[in-house]
Design a protein around this motif. Structure first.
Motif, PDB file in Angstrom:
ATOM      1  N   UNK A  86     120.643 129.064  20.266  1.00 42.38           N
ATOM      2  CA  UNK A  86     122.201 128.728  19.296  1.00 42.38           C
ATOM      3  C   UNK A  86     123.321 129.775  20.495  1.00 42.38           C
ATOM      4  N   UNK A  87     122.540 131.665  20.403  1.00 41.12           N
ATOM      5  CA  UNK A  87     123.242 132.000  21.247  1.00 41.12           C
ATOM      6  C   UNK A  87     122.975 131.250  22.798  1.00 41.12           C
ATOM      7  N   UNK A  88     121.845 130.936  23.845  1.00 38.59           N
ATOM      8  CA  UNK A  88     121.643 130.474  24.791  1.00 38.59           C
ATOM      9  C   UNK A  88     123.316 129.204  25.298  1.00 38.59           C
ATOM     10  N   UNK A  89     123.444 128.314  24.036  1.00 38.94           N
ATOM     11  CA  UNK A  89     124.084 127.432  24.139  1.00 38.94           C
ATOM     12  C   UNK A  89     125.738 127.535  24.268  1.00 38.94           C
ATOM     13  N   UNK A  90     125.586 129.166  23.351  1.00 41.35           N
ATOM     14  CA  UNK A  90     127.087 130.033  23.731  1.00 41.35           C
ATOM     15  C   UNK A  90     127.590 130.248  25.354  1.00 41.35           C
TER      16      UNK A  90
END
Length: 287
Positions: A86-90
Motif C-alpha cells: 500500500x505504501x508503494x502504491x501511494x
C-alpha cells in the motif's frame, strides 16, 4: 536498496535554496568515477587482461564501506508508515497526480529508453575504430568529461529558474547527441561530451524537482520511484538498442532512438504545462 533513503538526504541537510546544489555535488562524485574508471579499465584490459580489471573493481568497490560505517545516524523526522504494497502504491499515485512529477519521470524515460546508446558502444567501436579497448574506454570517459564539466558549472545551472524548460532542453540535447555517434572519432567524442553535460543537467534538475515537489511524508517513496525509473530506464534502453541493432544496424538504431526521444520530449513539453513552468527556488547561501 539504499538509494531511496540516500536521495532524501539533501532535503534534510540543506535549506530549500541549496537542494539543487546538494544534488549537483552528489552527481559530480558519480561523474568523477565515470571519468577515471572506464579509462583505467581500458588500459588494464589492454595490458593486463580481464581478471586484473575485475580484481581492481572488487577492491575499489569495498573501499566506500569504511566511510559508510562511520556516518552518524539520520533518523526520520516523522514516524514512518508501515512498509508494504500500500505504501508503494501511494508513492506511484502521488507521482501520477502531480504533473511536475510525472512530467519529470516521463522525460527521463523518453531519454533513457529511446536514446540510451551504451549497449552499442562496443559495436560502434568495432565498426568505426577497429575494436581497440582503449577507444572503448574513452567512450564512457567522454560522457563523464561532459558530465563533470557541467557539474563544476552547476551553480549556473541551478540559477536557471525555469527548471522544467531546462530539463526538456537537456533531454532533447541528449537525444540529438546520439544521432551521429557513428561518425568520425573526434565528432563522436565531442557529441558524447555534450550528451554527458546534458545528462548532468538532467539528473541535477530531476533530483531537485523530486525533493521539492514530494511532501516529506512521501519523499522516500517518490525517491524510490525515481530510483526505479533511473535504474530500469537505461537498461530497458540498452535492451531496445541491442534489439534494434540486431534487426537492422547500429547506426540505424542510434538514429531512430534519438529521433524518438526528440518527438516524445516535444510532446511532453506541449501537453504538460505545470511541468514546463516549474521553477526551482532561488539559491541561498550563508552570509
Amino acid at each position: 536498496m539504499g538509494a531511496p533513503a540516500r536521495r532524501t538526504m539533501p532535503t534534510r541537510l540543506s535549506v530549500s535554496g541549496q537542494i539543487a546544489a546538494g544534488v549537483a555535488l552528489q552527481n559530480s562524485s558519480f561523474q568523477a568515477s565515470m571519468l577515471l574508471g572506464p579509462a583505467v579499465a581500458g588500459v588494464l584490459l589492454a595490458e593486463r587482461g580481464l581478471a586484473t580489471a575485475y580484481l581492481v573493481q572488487a577492491l575499489a568497490g569495498g573501499a566506500p564501506l569504511i566511510g559508510v560505517i562511520r556516518l552518524p545516524a539520520l533518523p526520520p523526522r516523522e514516524p514512518p508508515d508501515r512498509p508494504g504494497v500500500r505504501a508503494t502504491i501511494d508513492g506511484w499515485r502521488l507521482v501520477v497526480r502531480r504533473p511536475p512529477l510525472w512530467g519529470c519521470f516521463a522525460t527521463d524515460l523518453a531519454a533513457t529508453m529511446s536514446a540510451m546508446p551504451i549497449a552499442l558502444f562496443p559495436l560502434v567501436n568495432e565498426m568505426r575504430f577497429g575494436g581497440d579497448p582503449r577507444t572503448l574506454g574513452l567512450f564512457l570517459t567522454a560522457v563523464a568529461v561532459g558530465g563533470i564539466t557541467a557539474g563544476l558549472l552547476s551553480g549556473t545551472v541551478i540559477r536557471l529558474h525555469r527548471s522544467g524548460v531546462v530539463r526538456l532542453l537537456a533531454a532533447g540535447t541528449w537525444g540529438a547527441g546520439t544521432l551521429r555517434l557513428g561518425g568520425p572519432c573526434r565528432l563522436a567524442f565531442l557529441l558524447l561530451t555534450i550528451a554527458g553535460a546534458a545528462d548532468t543537467v538532467f539528473v541535477v534538475t530531476r533530483g531537485a524537482m523530486v525533493q521539492l515537489t514530494a511532501p516529506g511524508s512521501h519523499r522516500g517513496r517518490v525517491s524510490a520511484v525515481e530510483h526505479v525509473i533511473g535504474a530500469a530506464g537505461p537498461e530497458a534502453g540498452n535492451f531496445r538498442a541491442g534489439l534494434g541493432a540486431g534487426a537492422t544496424s547500429a547506426p540505424f538504431a542510434l538514429v531512430t532512438g534519438g529521433l524518438a526521444c526528440l518527438v516524445v520530449v516535444i510532446g511532453i513539453g506541449m501537453t504538460n504545462r505545470p511541468y514546463r513552468r516549474f521553477c526551482l527556488p532561488r539559491p541561498e547561501y550563508p552570509g
